[in-house]
Design an enzyme around this catalytic site. Structure first.
Site, PDB file in Angstrom:
ATOM      1  N   GLU A 295       0.823  -1.224   0.000  1.00 12.80           N
ATOM      2  CA  GLU A 295       0.000   0.000   0.000  1.00 12.80           C
ATOM      3  C   GLU A 295       0.848   1.262   0.000  1.00 12.80           C
ATOM      4  O   GLU A 295       1.644   1.479   0.926  1.00 12.80           O
ATOM      5  CB  GLU A 295      -0.906   0.012   1.239  1.00 12.80           C
TER       6      GLU A 295
ATOM      7  N   ASP B  49      -5.596   2.780  -1.218  1.00  8.79           N
ATOM      8  CA  ASP B  49      -6.265   3.621  -0.222  1.00  8.79           C
ATOM      9  C   ASP B  49      -6.495   4.996  -0.850  1.00  8.79           C
ATOM     10  O   ASP B  49      -5.539   5.731  -1.122  1.00  8.79           O
ATOM     11  CB  ASP B  49      -5.399   3.715   1.030  1.00  8.79           C
TER      12      ASP B  49
ATOM     13  N   GLN C 123      -9.454   1.190   0.199  1.00  4.89           N
ATOM     14  CA  GLN C 123      -9.815   1.771   1.482  1.00  4.89           C
ATOM     15  C   GLN C 123     -10.246   3.217   1.263  1.00  4.89           C
ATOM     16  O   GLN C 123      -9.818   3.850   0.287  1.00  4.89           O
ATOM     17  CB  GLN C 123      -8.653   1.692   2.480  1.00  4.89           C
TER      18      GLN C 123
ATOM     19  N   GLU D 176     -11.632   2.720   6.538  1.00  2.00           N
ATOM     20  CA  GLU D 176     -10.525   3.022   7.445  1.00  2.00           C
ATOM     21  C   GLU D 176     -10.522   4.515   7.739  1.00  2.00           C
ATOM     22  O   GLU D 176      -9.656   5.262   7.284  1.00  2.00           O
ATOM     23  CB  GLU D 176      -9.187   2.577   6.837  1.00  2.00           C
TER      24      GLU D 176
END
Length: 277
Positions: free
Chosen positions: A143, A178, A206, A246
């Site tokens: 990530e 993300d 995310q 998240e």
């Protein structure tokens, strides 16, 4: 279809960790993720998953000494044995929790180490992890994280992450995209989502608002447009992954803060033209 997973390290933080599974289930989540399961016995977590009809979709491999500032060790030369021991532990938990995906954090770049050496170390570690995970049906995720939240982190951009995945060449090595980090570092989310889903290398999304990292629809991102785009691109390219929530509830650790902040998800579920769970 869009499938949202509750991140139990961020959400329901008015309750003890093991009690957050039932809270997520009451809010009609079907899956959960979190940072690290290791302080708890895998059997206790598995019982909470089973009791509440939840799927475990993601957690992190051990990331070194978090309290001393480690944010992963996969890129750090000299800590390969520590990395391997940690990843073996992660796979034990993945098996016990029937979790398909394990995120490997790269780490903060140590001073005085050449970037090429760190990349070589990182690629060797994630290649080893992917090879170990493949026979038992697990994916390894990497990530990109923005430098504002995590200064000095080795992996920052989608292009960098996808280049590493291509270089390693393991089918079960994927990118964890993300959108909070991506917006801060790169922007142009619509183009990025369409580009990277089409590659087949995105393993997980995310979300959080920018800049505050609170509930979606409370910041500068047009989240409902982004959700429509992910749904459309997923249908076109056969992407069937999860979207991890998240974010930090705007009401903090107040009792019921997470549930009260889920207006965005309840609205999406009731008004969307595509299925949302």
């Amino acid at each position: 279809m869009l499938k949202f997973a509750a991140n139990l390290s961020f959400l329901y933080n008015d309750a003890d960790f093991l009690d957050r599974f039932s809270a997520a289930s009451r809010d009609e989540f079907h899956a959960v993720e979190y940072l690290f399961p290791y302080p708890w016995d895998a059997r206790d977590i598995a019982a909470r998953l089973n009791d509440n009809g939840l799927e475990q979709v993601l957690f992190n491999a051990p990331a070194g000494d978090w309290d001393q500032g480690d944010r992963g060790i996969a890129c750090i030369p000299g800590r390969e044995l520590e990395f391997r021991a940690g990843f073996n532990k992660a796979l034990e938990y993945a098996q016990a929790l029937d979790c398909r995906r394990v995120h490997v954090m790269a780490g903060i770049c140590p001073p005085g180490i050449d970037a090429a050496q760190m990349r070589a170390t990182y690629e060797a570690n994630v290649a080893w992890a992917a090879e170990l995970a493949a026979p038992i049906g697990r994916e390894v995720l990497i990530e990109p994280i923005n430098h504002r939240d995590m200064p000095g982190y080795f992996l920052n951009t989608q292009t960098q992450a996808h280049d590493i995945v291509q270089t390693v060449g393991a089918m079960n090595l994927k990118v964890q995209m993300d959108l909070y980090h991506c917006q801060i570092t790169e922007g142009d989310l619509s183009t990025a989502i369409s580009r990277w889903i089409a590659t087949g290398r995105v393993g997980h999304f995310q979300i959080a608002s920018v800049p505050s990292r609170n509930e979606p629809t409370t910041g500068e991102i047009n989240d409902n447009y982004i959700f429509d785009l992910i749904a459309s691109e997923s249908q076109q390219h056969g992407w069937e992954g999860w979207i991890g929530c998240e974010y930090r509830p705007k009401l903090g650790a107040e009792a019921g803060a997470t549930s009260r902040g889920l207006t965005w998800l309840r609205t999406l579920r009731s008004h969307s033209t595509y299925p949302v769970i």
